[in-house]
Design a protein around this motif. Structure first.
Motif, PDB file in Angstrom:
ATOM      1  N   ARG A  68      19.929 -53.997 -21.651  1.00 23.02           N
ATOM      2  CA  ARG A  68      21.219 -53.500 -21.149  1.00 23.02           C
ATOM      3  C   ARG A  68      21.078 -52.979 -19.719  1.00 23.02           C
ATOM      4  NH1 ARG A  68      24.830 -53.216 -25.511  1.00 23.02           N
ATOM      5  NH2 ARG A  68      23.749 -53.391 -27.525  1.00 23.02           N
ATOM      6  N   ALA A  69      19.973 -52.315 -19.431  1.00 19.11           N
ATOM      7  CA  ALA A  69      19.744 -51.828 -18.066  1.00 19.11           C
ATOM      8  C   ALA A  69      19.655 -52.999 -17.088  1.00 19.11           C
ATOM      9  CB  ALA A  69      18.462 -50.998 -18.024  1.00 19.11           C
ATOM     10  N   ARG A  70      18.917 -54.045 -17.461  1.00 26.62           N
ATOM     11  CA  ARG A  70      18.788 -55.218 -16.579  1.00 26.62           C
ATOM     12  C   ARG A  70      20.131 -55.920 -16.399  1.00 26.62           C
ATOM     13  NH1 ARG A  70      13.970 -55.898 -19.564  1.00 26.62           N
ATOM     14  NH2 ARG A  70      14.984 -57.420 -20.920  1.00 26.62           N
TER      15      ARG A  70
ATOM     16  N   THR B  63      10.918 -38.375 -20.727  1.00 26.81           N
ATOM     17  CA  THR B  63      10.040 -39.005 -19.747  1.00 26.81           C
ATOM     18  C   THR B  63       9.896 -40.503 -20.000  1.00 26.81           C
ATOM     19  OG1 THR B  63       8.135 -38.292 -21.081  1.00 26.81           O
ATOM     20  CG2 THR B  63       8.743 -36.926 -19.196  1.00 26.81           C
ATOM     21  N   SER B  64       9.871 -40.926 -21.267  1.00 27.09           N
ATOM     22  CA  SER B  64       9.764 -42.362 -21.552  1.00 27.09           C
ATOM     23  C   SER B  64      10.977 -43.109 -21.026  1.00 27.09           C
ATOM     24  CB  SER B  64       9.614 -42.598 -23.054  1.00 27.09           C
ATOM     25  OG  SER B  64       8.368 -42.126 -23.525  1.00 27.09           O
ATOM     26  N   VAL B  65      12.169 -42.583 -21.286  1.00 22.63           N
ATOM     27  CA  VAL B  65      13.389 -43.231 -20.821  1.00 22.63           C
ATOM     28  C   VAL B  65      13.423 -43.260 -19.293  1.00 22.63           C
ATOM     29  CG1 VAL B  65      15.896 -42.897 -20.628  1.00 22.63           C
ATOM     30  CG2 VAL B  65      14.801 -42.883 -22.875  1.00 22.63           C
ATOM     31  N   ALA B  66      13.046 -42.170 -18.639  1.00 24.93           N
ATOM     32  CA  ALA B  66      13.013 -42.156 -17.174  1.00 24.93           C
ATOM     33  C   ALA B  66      12.068 -43.233 -16.654  1.00 24.93           C
ATOM     34  CB  ALA B  66      12.591 -40.783 -16.675  1.00 24.93           C
ATOM     35  N   THR B  67      10.949 -43.435 -17.337  1.00 27.60           N
ATOM     36  CA  THR B  67      10.000 -44.475 -16.933  1.00 27.60           C
ATOM     37  C   THR B  67      10.616 -45.859 -17.084  1.00 27.60           C
ATOM     38  OG1 THR B  67       8.103 -43.096 -17.542  1.00 27.60           O
ATOM     39  CG2 THR B  67       7.731 -45.468 -17.399  1.00 27.60           C
ATOM     40  N   TRP B  68      11.305 -46.100 -18.209  1.00 27.19           N
ATOM     41  CA  TRP B  68      11.959 -47.406 -18.406  1.00 27.19           C
ATOM     42  C   TRP B  68      12.987 -47.655 -17.316  1.00 27.19           C
ATOM     43  CZ3 TRP B  68      13.510 -46.386 -24.226  1.00 27.19           C
ATOM     44  CH2 TRP B  68      12.346 -46.241 -24.985  1.00 27.19           C
ATOM     45  N   VAL B  69      13.790 -46.643 -17.001  1.00 28.95           N
ATOM     46  CA  VAL B  69      14.836 -46.784 -15.987  1.00 28.95           C
ATOM     47  C   VAL B  69      14.218 -47.152 -14.641  1.00 28.95           C
ATOM     48  CG1 VAL B  69      16.607 -45.523 -14.680  1.00 28.95           C
ATOM     49  CG2 VAL B  69      16.454 -45.242 -17.163  1.00 28.95           C
ATOM     50  N   ALA B  70      13.128 -46.475 -14.295  1.00 31.56           N
ATOM     51  CA  ALA B  70      12.453 -46.771 -13.031  1.00 31.56           C
ATOM     52  C   ALA B  70      11.897 -48.191 -13.034  1.00 31.56           C
ATOM     53  CB  ALA B  70      11.337 -45.761 -12.791  1.00 31.56           C
ATOM     54  N   GLU B  71      11.267 -48.590 -14.125  1.00 28.43           N
ATOM     55  CA  GLU B  71      10.653 -49.912 -14.202  1.00 28.43           C
ATOM     56  C   GLU B  71      11.683 -51.029 -14.150  1.00 28.43           C
ATOM     57  OE1 GLU B  71       6.661 -48.701 -16.817  1.00 28.43           O
ATOM     58  OE2 GLU B  71       8.372 -49.673 -17.794  1.00 28.43           O
ATOM     59  N   GLU B  72      12.889 -50.774 -14.635  1.00 26.87           N
ATOM     60  CA  GLU B  72      13.938 -51.797 -14.624  1.00 26.87           C
ATOM     61  C   GLU B  72      14.722 -51.805 -13.314  1.00 26.87           C
ATOM     62  OE1 GLU B  72      13.918 -54.092 -16.672  1.00 26.87           O
ATOM     63  OE2 GLU B  72      12.650 -53.221 -18.232  1.00 26.87           O
ATOM     64  N   GLY B  73      14.326 -50.956 -12.364  1.00 27.24           N
ATOM     65  CA  GLY B  73      14.915 -51.005 -11.030  1.00 27.24           C
ATOM     66  C   GLY B  73      16.232 -50.268 -10.877  1.00 27.24           C
TER      67      GLY B  73
ATOM     68  N   ILE C 201      27.332 -47.640  -8.827  1.00 23.68           N
ATOM     69  CA  ILE C 201      28.135 -47.395 -10.033  1.00 23.68           C
ATOM     70  C   ILE C 201      27.270 -46.664 -11.052  1.00 23.68           C
ATOM     71  CG2 ILE C 201      29.665 -49.351  -9.674  1.00 23.68           C
ATOM     72  CD1 ILE C 201      27.298 -49.697 -12.485  1.00 23.68           C
ATOM     73  N   GLU C 202      27.951 -46.042 -12.022  1.00 22.63           N
ATOM     74  CA  GLU C 202      27.276 -45.246 -13.046  1.00 22.63           C
ATOM     75  C   GLU C 202      27.811 -45.669 -14.417  1.00 22.63           C
ATOM     76  OE1 GLU C 202      28.135 -41.225 -11.913  1.00 22.63           O
ATOM     77  OE2 GLU C 202      27.307 -41.487  -9.897  1.00 22.63           O
ATOM     78  N   PRO C 203      27.084 -46.550 -15.123  1.00 20.40           N
ATOM     79  CA  PRO C 203      27.586 -47.058 -16.417  1.00 20.40           C
ATOM     80  C   PRO C 203      27.780 -45.985 -17.477  1.00 20.40           C
ATOM     81  CG  PRO C 203      25.800 -48.417 -15.599  1.00 20.40           C
ATOM     82  CD  PRO C 203      25.838 -47.198 -14.731  1.00 20.40           C
ATOM     83  N   GLY C 204      27.109 -44.837 -17.336  1.00 22.96           N
ATOM     84  CA  GLY C 204      27.261 -43.781 -18.337  1.00 22.96           C
ATOM     85  C   GLY C 204      26.580 -44.135 -19.638  1.00 22.96           C
ATOM     86  N   ARG C 205      27.321 -43.987 -20.737  1.00 22.22           N
ATOM     87  CA  ARG C 205      26.767 -44.175 -22.078  1.00 22.22           C
ATOM     88  C   ARG C 205      26.441 -45.619 -22.419  1.00 22.22           C
ATOM     89  NH1 ARG C 205      31.391 -41.695 -25.301  1.00 22.22           N
ATOM     90  NH2 ARG C 205      31.762 -40.748 -23.273  1.00 22.22           N
ATOM     91  N   ALA C 206      26.934 -46.566 -21.611  1.00 22.81           N
ATOM     92  CA  ALA C 206      26.916 -47.974 -22.006  1.00 22.81           C
ATOM     93  C   ALA C 206      25.518 -48.583 -22.085  1.00 22.81           C
ATOM     94  CB  ALA C 206      27.779 -48.794 -21.044  1.00 22.81           C
ATOM     95  N   ILE C 207      24.505 -47.914 -21.542  1.00 21.90           N
ATOM     96  CA  ILE C 207      23.140 -48.438 -21.631  1.00 21.90           C
ATOM     97  C   ILE C 207      22.437 -47.893 -22.872  1.00 21.90           C
ATOM     98  CG2 ILE C 207      20.865 -48.472 -20.542  1.00 21.90           C
ATOM     99  CD1 ILE C 207      22.258 -48.522 -17.833  1.00 21.90           C
TER     100      ILE C 207
END
Length: 483
Positions: A76-78, A107-117, A333-339
């Motif tokens: 969903r992030a990608r 911290t895990s979610v923050a890492t995923w977000v960073a890795e997905e750009g 943009i900020e998808p909010g809850r959608a991810i």
């Protein structure tokens, strides 16, 4: 809402299911739009996610538990990253997507977000601390909030966040003074109240005038805020930010929002001689909690929003000589809850089932589970609707209208207001509630001194704890009284 002079219980039709919830042909069927892509049932009817059955998850990790599909989250992030970048490329060179830390952050979610750009939106010192612990790139962090403390501003400037979204004249001065003290230039965006009322719950509508966020366009307040920012050498005006609400299912509200934001951008350039490089349209895109919700795909949202922004700047260029095409600001943009929202479900164990006769040939079963409003307060706070399913086995029993309730000492402790469950649902069964990734763990509490559930990340047939379950010792650790 139905009403009756003797009270709601006497209203005609009271006790039946809502219109969006017809009697099911198959009470065990899963609505795909409510669940992560990897969720299915095995040959025994057990719910599986990423190749793991929930009976095994409950046995190993206990219940209640939030179960987060990491692969679904990343996909969903990608999708938001790619499906906004492409249509905005010809409009303004691309788009930046900010993940909403307030929806759920560890911290895990923050890492995923960073890795997905993606970039990251935080709105407290605690959320910023999580981002720092994860090593999230500072330049991709935006810091929100209508009342940031001096310590929070100092922490944001010390880490070098990419933008601080200022929300009042007091805060402009506060950020300017702190930046000057630290010898840095603070990148700021001005939050603008665009006067657009989103069609959503009043507590999550943020674009209308009468609320706590932002500078109003009325009376030139937002323009005055830009003037105040530009008066400080310690501030760098990066652009304008707006947010009209959350759980939004169409782009209609963004038509007027973008028009007013683009107009203010041009006015600042014309009157103050400043061309801001960014505009944030907000987002708050909706997700499906029940069959009544029909969210748009990231691709549809990206195409429509890019079209809106492109048309607004083209119209502006036809009316004036500014902005030059090269000065069209980049959009975020900020998808909010959608991810994270659709990527997670909560797993509960049933404790009791109590049938209640409602009259007028209606009845309902109250299915009590081992969690409740301490792990999902949204039904009590927003009257939010959820769905659920029997998760640990198959059943050929007839559907019964059910209300899934929690274990807390409140009559409003409701997890799922209305759903069809098999008539043989009973103690020891597992119930799964989809769509609980956003604002459930984030808004959770220790009400009735109830330890909060863990968050389990599942991927490729493996599960791991990314936020551990609280214990009674955790609760008592903060209690400094006693003998």
């Amino acid at each position: 809402m139905r009403s009756h002079e003797a009270g709601a219980l006497h209203a005609e039709g009271y006790g039946g299911p809502p219109l969006y919830l017809p009697y099911p042909d198959d009470v065990m069927a899963l609505l795909p739009q409510l669940w992560p892509d990897s969720v299915a049932r095995d040959d025994d009817g057990r719910l599986t996610v990423a190749g793991l059955d929930v009976v095994s998850l409950a046995r190993e990790f206990g219940t209640p538990a939030y179960v987060l599909d990491e692969g679904d989250f990343r996909a969903r992030a990608r999708a938001f990253r790619d499906d906004f970048a492409a249509p905005f490329e010809t409009v303004c060179g691309g788009a930046d997507v900010y993940y909403a830390g307030k929806a759920f952050l560890c911290t895990s979610v923050a890492t995923w977000v960073a890795e997905e750009g993606l970039s990251l939106d935080v709105c407290s010192g605690g959320e910023l601390a999580v981002a720092r612990r994860a090593g999230f790139p500072a330049e991709r962090i935006g810091f929100h909030g209508n009342n940031k403390s001096l310590d929070e501003i100092r922490a944001a400037l010390d880490y070098g966040v990419g933008r601080i979204v200022v929300d009042s004249f007091v805060e402009i001065e506060r950020v300017a003074e702190m930046a000057a003290e630290l010898g840095v230039v603070a990148p700021v965006m001005i939050r603008v109240t665009v006067g657009v009322e989103a069609h959503t719950h009043e507590f999550i509508a943020t674009g209308h005038e009468d609320q706590k966020f932002g500078f109003s366009l009325t009376g030139g307040q937002a323009l005055s805020a830009a003037r105040a920012v530009l008066a400080h050498d310690s501030l760098d005006l990066r652009g304008l930010h707006s947010h009209i609400g959350s759980q939004i299912f169409d782009t209609g509200g963004f038509e007027m929002s973008a028009r007013r934001l683009v107009g203010l951008h041009a006015l600042i350039a014309e009157e103050l001689g400043h061309h801001s490089p960014e505009i944030d349209l907000g987002g708050g895109f909706g997700m499906a909690y029940t069959s009544q919700h029909t969210p748009m795909s990231p691709a549809e949202l990206g195409e429509q929003l890019a079209d809106i922004v492109g048309r607004e700047f083209k119209a502006l260029q036809q009316r004036t000589t500014s902005p030059e095409p090269s000065l069209v600001p980049r959009v975020s943009i900020e998808p909010g809850r959608a991810i994270v929202g659709p990527s997670t479900f909560t797993l509960y164990e049933v404790g009791t089932v109590k049938p209640v006769e409602l009259g007028d040939h209606h009845s309902r079963a109250y299915v009590s589970v081992d969690g409740g409003m301490s792990d999902n307060v949204r039904p009590a706070l927003y009257e939010a609707d959820y769905s659920c399913t029997l998760a640990n086995r198959s059943s050929e029993a007839a559907p019964m209208l059910s209300r899934v309730v929690g274990k807390h000492c409140e009559s409003g402790d409701i997890v799922v207001q209305d759903e069809w469950l098999p008539e043989d649902t009973g103690p020891g069964d597992l119930i799964a509630v989809p769509g609980t990734g956003a604002y459930c763990r984030a808004l959770s509490s220790q009400y009735n001194h109830t330890p909060r559930p863990p968050v389990l990340a599942v991927r490729d047939g493996e599960a791991r704890v990314i936020v551990r379950r609280e214990t009674i010792d955790d609760l008592l650790a903060l209690d400094v009284g006693g003998s």
